[in-house]
Every structure is written in C-alpha cells, then in structure tokens.
Design a protein around this motif. Structure first.
Motif, PDB file in Angstrom:
ATOM      1  N   LYS A   1       1.748  23.945  23.242  1.00 36.92           N
ATOM      2  CA  LYS A   1       1.167  24.820  21.579  1.00 36.92           C
ATOM      3  C   LYS A   1       0.442  24.442  20.647  1.00 36.92           C
ATOM      4  N   VAL A   2       0.172  25.373  19.153  1.00 33.75           N
ATOM      5  CA  VAL A   2      -0.901  25.346  18.499  1.00 33.75           C
ATOM      6  C   VAL A   2      -0.169  25.437  16.989  1.00 33.75           C
ATOM      7  N   GLU A   3      -0.830  24.231  16.447  1.00 30.67           N
ATOM      8  CA  GLU A   3      -1.101  23.907  14.714  1.00 30.67           C
ATOM      9  C   GLU A   3      -2.435  23.832  14.017  1.00 30.67           C
ATOM     10  N   VAL A   4      -2.058  25.199  12.606  1.00 29.58           N
ATOM     11  CA  VAL A   4      -3.180  25.375  12.632  1.00 29.58           C
ATOM     12  C   VAL A   4      -2.474  24.347  11.000  1.00 29.58           C
ATOM     13  N   ASN A   5      -2.995  23.892  10.050  1.00 30.25           N
ATOM     14  CA  ASN A   5      -3.425  23.261   9.112  1.00 30.25           C
ATOM     15  C   ASN A   5      -3.973  24.016   8.104  1.00 30.25           C
ATOM     16  N   PHE A   6      -3.583  24.438   6.563  1.00 33.52           N
ATOM     17  CA  PHE A   6      -4.284  25.240   5.939  1.00 33.52           C
ATOM     18  C   PHE A   6      -5.066  24.266   4.955  1.00 33.52           C
ATOM     19  N   PRO A   7      -5.780  24.280   4.045  1.00 33.77           N
ATOM     20  CA  PRO A   7      -6.958  24.017   3.531  1.00 33.77           C
ATOM     21  C   PRO A   7      -6.094  23.532   1.549  1.00 33.77           C
ATOM     22  N   THR A   8      -5.922  22.190   1.129  1.00 33.57           N
ATOM     23  CA  THR A   8      -4.853  22.263   0.469  1.00 33.57           C
ATOM     24  C   THR A   8      -5.902  21.975  -0.861  1.00 33.57           C
ATOM     25  N   ASP A   9      -6.795  22.087  -1.042  1.00 31.48           N
ATOM     26  CA  ASP A   9      -8.090  22.942  -1.936  1.00 31.48           C
ATOM     27  C   ASP A   9      -7.991  23.844  -2.326  1.00 31.48           C
ATOM     28  N   HIS A  10      -7.953  24.922  -1.458  1.00 35.54           N
ATOM     29  CA  HIS A  10      -7.788  25.782  -2.102  1.00 35.54           C
ATOM     30  C   HIS A  10      -6.374  26.769  -1.523  1.00 35.54           C
ATOM     31  N   PRO A  11      -5.172  26.247  -1.655  1.00 28.87           N
ATOM     32  CA  PRO A  11      -3.745  27.195  -1.440  1.00 28.87           C
ATOM     33  C   PRO A  11      -4.294  28.577  -0.765  1.00 28.87           C
ATOM     34  N   LEU A  12      -3.016  28.636  -0.492  1.00 34.59           N
ATOM     35  CA  LEU A  12      -3.052  30.104  -0.237  1.00 34.59           C
ATOM     36  C   LEU A  12      -1.301  30.968  -0.785  1.00 34.59           C
ATOM     37  N   ALA A  13      -0.806  31.435  -1.258  1.00 42.19           N
ATOM     38  CA  ALA A  13       0.354  31.963  -1.704  1.00 42.19           C
ATOM     39  C   ALA A  13       0.889  32.689  -0.827  1.00 42.19           C
ATOM     40  N   SER A  14       0.151  33.433  -0.348  1.00 41.86           N
ATOM     41  CA  SER A  14       1.078  33.881   0.937  1.00 41.86           C
ATOM     42  C   SER A  14       0.334  33.913   2.067  1.00 41.86           C
ATOM     43  N   VAL A  15       1.559  33.243   3.059  1.00 40.68           N
ATOM     44  CA  VAL A  15       1.115  33.404   4.582  1.00 40.68           C
ATOM     45  C   VAL A  15       2.374  34.272   4.902  1.00 40.68           C
ATOM     46  N   MET A  16       2.078  35.257   5.961  1.00 37.83           N
ATOM     47  CA  MET A  16       3.028  35.750   7.238  1.00 37.83           C
ATOM     48  C   MET A  16       2.818  35.923   8.540  1.00 37.83           C
ATOM     49  N   PRO A  17       3.277  35.583   9.336  1.00 36.02           N
ATOM     50  CA  PRO A  17       2.535  35.704  10.754  1.00 36.02           C
ATOM     51  C   PRO A  17       3.615  36.787  11.140  1.00 36.02           C
ATOM     52  N   GLN A  18       2.706  37.388  12.721  1.00 40.29           N
ATOM     53  CA  GLN A  18       2.493  38.150  13.393  1.00 40.29           C
ATOM     54  C   GLN A  18       3.884  37.645  14.530  1.00 40.29           C
ATOM     55  N   PRO A  19       4.116  38.437  14.888  1.00 39.75           N
ATOM     56  CA  PRO A  19       5.400  38.283  15.326  1.00 39.75           C
ATOM     57  C   PRO A  19       4.321  38.296  17.095  1.00 39.75           C
ATOM     58  N   VAL A  20       4.566  37.189  18.155  1.00 40.29           N
ATOM     59  CA  VAL A  20       3.490  37.178  18.982  1.00 40.29           C
ATOM     60  C   VAL A  20       4.689  36.916  20.238  1.00 40.29           C
ATOM     61  N   PRO A  21       5.068  37.655  21.067  1.00 39.29           N
ATOM     62  CA  PRO A  21       5.775  38.273  22.343  1.00 39.29           C
ATOM     63  C   PRO A  21       5.821  36.483  23.304  1.00 39.29           C
ATOM     64  N   GLY A  22       6.916  35.544  23.252  1.00 33.12           N
ATOM     65  CA  GLY A  22       7.023  34.332  23.661  1.00 33.12           C
ATOM     66  C   GLY A  22       6.446  33.928  23.174  1.00 33.12           C
ATOM     67  N   TRP A  23       6.324  33.340  22.136  1.00 28.21           N
ATOM     68  CA  TRP A  23       5.936  32.497  21.524  1.00 28.21           C
ATOM     69  C   TRP A  23       6.702  32.652  20.349  1.00 28.21           C
ATOM     70  N   ASN A  24       7.162  31.230  19.094  1.00 24.57           N
ATOM     71  CA  ASN A  24       8.214  30.729  18.718  1.00 24.57           C
ATOM     72  C   ASN A  24       6.950  29.873  17.467  1.00 24.57           C
ATOM     73  N   VAL A  25       7.330  30.916  16.310  1.00 29.26           N
ATOM     74  CA  VAL A  25       6.243  30.257  14.721  1.00 29.26           C
ATOM     75  C   VAL A  25       6.657  29.482  14.075  1.00 29.26           C
ATOM     76  N   GLU A  26       6.641  28.572  13.209  1.00 26.78           N
ATOM     77  CA  GLU A  26       7.566  27.379  11.977  1.00 26.78           C
ATOM     78  C   GLU A  26       6.076  27.951  11.140  1.00 26.78           C
ATOM     79  N   VAL A  27       7.053  27.895  10.189  1.00 28.03           N
ATOM     80  CA  VAL A  27       5.583  28.155   8.896  1.00 28.03           C
ATOM     81  C   VAL A  27       6.267  27.091   8.091  1.00 28.03           C
TER      82      VAL A  27
END
Length: 243
Positions: free
Chosen positions: A63-89
């Motif tokens: 499992k890998v979790e990446v937390n985004f900076p709250t002081d510079h929020p990003l309006a657009s984040v789109m993951p590319q599918p990684v074979p064998g892995w599920n992704v949750e935004v």
C-alpha cells in the motif's frame, strides 16, 4: 609472508569499503521520490511519477498513500492506471476556494492511495499522476507519503528537508518547480495566423480551380451545341439543293 599478509589486509579493507558503498547507496536509493516526466513549470500542468522502492528483504510493499500539500492545493489530479493496483482519490473541501479558468473550485485532492498490488524485495514501482495547475508562488511542492508492508510495518516519508541541512532519515517526496514558460501565447498566435492564412490560400485556390472547371464545362456545352447546330444546318442545306 609479509606479502601474503598485505594482500589479505587489502582484500579485507576492500570488502569493507565495498560493503559500505553498497549500504550507503542502498539507503540513498530507498527513499520514496517524485519526479516529473519533462518539465514541472509554475502555472502549468505536469505528469509526475512517484517512485516507490521496496527496502525490505523479508516483506512486500502492499500500500502507498500520498498526501497532497494543503497550503498549495491542486484543482486537477488524474491517476494513470497501474496494472495490478487499485487507486483511490480522496477530495476535501477547501478553506479558501480556488479560481481556475474563471471557475470557482471548492474542493481539491488531498490524498491518493494505491493498494491491492505488491512490490517485491529489490524492486520498485512507479505511480504516475497528472497534476495542475501548479502554483506560481512557490519553488517546490512537498508530498508526505506512507509506505505499508505486508507485515503491517508502515514507513512514514514525511520529513521535510531544510535548506542547508542534512537530508533527514525519512525525507518527504519533493517536486521541484521550474520557471513558467514565457512566450507560449505569443508563439501560439503566429501559428494560428499561419494556419488561417494557409486556409485562406487553400480556399482561394479551390475557388479559382472551381471557377476554371465551371468555365471549361460551359465552353464544352457551347461547343457541343454549336456543333449540333452546324450539322443540322448542313443537312438542311443539302436537302434544299436536292429540291
């Protein structure tokens, strides 16, 4: 005898030195990092790869979790599918809404989680994301990551590297931003004008060609009519002489 002892000492020292290099390089390359594919220019969009190596000999990363900076929020984040892995935004409401392309954004991505796959010992995995628009008032973005192993161990890559200080034991992935590209709009305008001019030229050429074809057809029809009239006149004149 002395020569043999010297060779033995050299071999031992060499082995220790090699082991130290491998240990240090293994530690350096064991960090979770983030790198752009190309440039990560301020105010623009970028594709970035979170590189996650497995630093354990007796466990798999699950499992890998990446937390985004709250002081510079990003309006657009789109993951590319990684074979064998599920992704949750995961998105959260913003304390201060963003305005992007004239539209107000009230929420932004605060975390992306990959699970369901495995990273074996001695291997690494890249997790690509498309992100933007990148802030213009900072030179870097710091992402705090959590790496979970199948033995329930969690490594927290959350320590920020201070300028001028040594790198911490578990540094947070940090994306360095480049200066905003200048002249993009100016460069695009001439290209558009050139395309427009080329289109007008092609249209004029097409119109001229069409006019030429029409004139040729009219002349051909006139020629046929004149020819038929000539034949008819000749036949009629012949009959009058016979009479």
């Amino acid at each position: 005898m002395n020569a043999a002892r010297s060779r033995t000492r050299i071999a031992v020292v060499g082995s220790v030195a090699a082991g130290s290099v491998l240990l240090l390089s293994g530690t350096a390359f064991a960090h979770v990092t983030v790198q752009p594919e190309g440039a990560a220019a301020k105010g623009g969009y970028a594709v970035v790869d979170f590189k996650v190596p497995n630093e354990r000999d007796n466990a798999k990363t699950v499992k890998v979790e990446v937390n985004f900076p709250t002081d510079h929020p990003l309006a657009s984040v789109m993951p590319q599918p990684v074979p064998g892995w599920n992704v949750e935004v995961t998105k959260s409401k913003l304390d201060k809404p963003l305005t992007v392309h004239g539209k107000q954004i009230n929420e932004a991505v605060t975390k992306v989680t990959w699970s369901g796959g495995t990273i074996e010992s001695g291997q690494f995995q890249k997790f690509p994301l498309s992100i933007g628009s990148l802030p213009t008032d900072t030179d870097q973005l710091v992402f705090k990551a959590l790496q979970t192993y199948d033995n329930n161990e969690v490594v927290r890559w959350i320590e920020e590297t201070k300028k001028g200080a040594a790198e911490p034991a578990n540094p947070a992935p940090t994306l360095q931003l480049t200066a905003a590209a200048a002249g993009d709009d100016d460069d695009a305008a001439p290209a558009a004008d050139n395309k427009s001019a080329a289109g007008q030229k092609a249209q004029a050429s097409s119109s001229s060609s069409s006019d030429t074809d029409t004139t040729a057809r009219v002349l051909a029809v006139v020629g046929i009519v004149v020819g038929v009239a000539g034949v008819a006149f000749g036949v009629f004149a012949g009959r009058r002489r016979s009479a």
